[in-house]
Write an enzyme that holds these catalytic residues in place. Structure first.
Site: not given
Ligand code: PLP
Length: 382
Positions: A42, A266
């Site tokens: 993701k 800035y």
């Molecule tokens: C993003 C996510 C993960 C991954 O978690 P990490 O701590 O990056 O390994 C696992 N399960 C779900 C449901 C997530 O949304």
């Protein structure tokens, strides 16, 4: 476009070590022998590039690719990736036909979800595989453990839904061992209850921190984001074996001498108190080098030396102190994340976590993929 051309024209770029990603992902098997793996891709694979990383992982021994939504699922599907995407969050009714037609995976979190999927599966004459989400403490989605009876009842009467798995997500695996142990026990109970009626192919409690830190008899599928991308999810010996996966560089645009009394960037928050040499770098918050780094002790690494940020981060450029580097010149390369500055170090300066730094790396920054086996370069605009 080949990588040397991209490097030659880019103000900032990211190099991704594909071999390190594979190495990191399989480290989990040292603590959870025989577990199935769902690497998480993701948010552009935590900034590494959704399609490129999905294609890489598609060749490995994995169960699913974890995505956040249908759009991400569609992107990897359209790119020819064969591993099924697993949509981790809730789904909207309007996108479920596409999910069912493609046999993608997702969770069900309410009884309405279940009847909706049942209806759609019937319409298409399909048996649809679902994963039951249980809320053991995260509070985001899933059935309350005491409400599982209802959903099991409904599942027993369903003709077109197959319960393939059960999952939960632990909110405190990295910080609260006792809480997480209790959660694991609760999940175990849920699994036992469900298994009175259904054979579960997948039982999944663990993201990276949980997978590394706990004994998990009740789980056979781990969901790995942080670990895959080399961010240590907890303090553990195994984390010393993690390899960095992402290297972020920017080029020096100009080197100038500033006189005492000059101001920088800035808001004129930085006032030059004695004559100094400064370098302007071609990176800014639009590249993911956060504006929250302004007025922090943030540094970059140029030609073997750390150089401090001066003044505020702007959209495309920053100014750093190179008074101690007499030879630095336009075109030199500054490391922003890499061997000398870890993503967690940068995150600490910015007041956040490494994961957010990765997730916010700009889409304008080209990714260059490196591996011992020949790889493709992504096609995002430079
Ligand atoms: C993003 C996510 C993960 C991954 O978690 P990490 O701590 O990056 O390994 C696992 N399960 C779900 C449901 C997530 O949304």
């Amino acid at each position: 476009m080949n990588s040397s051309y991209i490097k030659s024209i880019s103000r900032a770029w990211i190099e991704v070590d594909l071999d390190a990603i594979i190495h990191n992902m399989y480290l989990v098997r040292r603590v959870q022998q025989g577990t199935a793996i769902m690497p998480i891709v993701k948010a552009e694979a935590y900034g590494h590039g959704l399609v490129a990383i999905s294609k890489l992982l598609d060749r490995e021994d994995i169960a699913f690719l974890g995505v956040a939504n249908v759009l991400e699922a569609k992107k990897i599907h359209d790119a020819g990736v064969l591993t099924k995407p697993f949509i981790l969050g809730a789904t909207f009714p309007g996108e479920r036909e596409e999910i069912v037609k493609n046999d993608w995976r997702c969770i069900i979190s309410t009884l309405e979800d279940l009847s909706d999927f049942e209806q759609i599966s019937k319409k298409y004459g399909k048996i649809f595989n679902v994963h039951l989400a249980v809320d053991t403490g995260m509070g985001r989605e899933g059935f309350a453990p005491h409400g599982l009876g209802n959903v099991l009842n409904k599942l027993n009467h369903s003709t077109n839904i197959k319960l393939e798995g059960i999952m939960t997500h632990c909110p405190a695996a990295d910080v609260d061992i006792q809480y997480t142990e209790n959660e694991i026990r609760l999940f175990e109970k849920c699994v036992k209850l469900v298994e009175c009626h259904h054979t579960l192919k997948y039982k999944s409690i663990a993201s990276s921190a949980c997978a590394l830190g706990y004994k998990l008899q009740c789980s056979n599928l781990v969901r790995l984001g942080l670990l895959t991308y080399g961010i240590p999810p907890i303090d553990s010996d195994l984390c010393n074996e993690l390899r960095p996966t992402l290297f972020f560089f920017a080029r020096v645009l100009t080197v100038r001498e500033l006189q005492a009394g000059s101001t920088i960037s800035y808001g004129c928050t930085y006032k030059v108190s004695k004559n100094m040499r400064v370098a302007t770098l071609g990176v800014g918050y639009a590249c993911g080098w956060s504006r929250h780094l302004s007025q922090s002790p943030a540094k970059v690494y140029i030609n073997g030396h750390y150089c401090s940020l001066l003044g505020r981060v702007t959209m495309d450029q920053i100014v750093v102190d190179v008074t101690h580097l007499p030879c630095v010149k336009s075109g030199d390369i500054a490391e922003l994340i890499g061997k000398h500055i870890t993503v967690n170090q940068l995150a600490e300066w910015a007041g956040t976590i490494g994961c957010e730094i990765y997730a916010r790396l700009g889409s304008r920054v080209p990714r260059i993929y490196k591996s011992n086996t020949p790889q493709v370069i992504n096609t995002r605009s430079v």
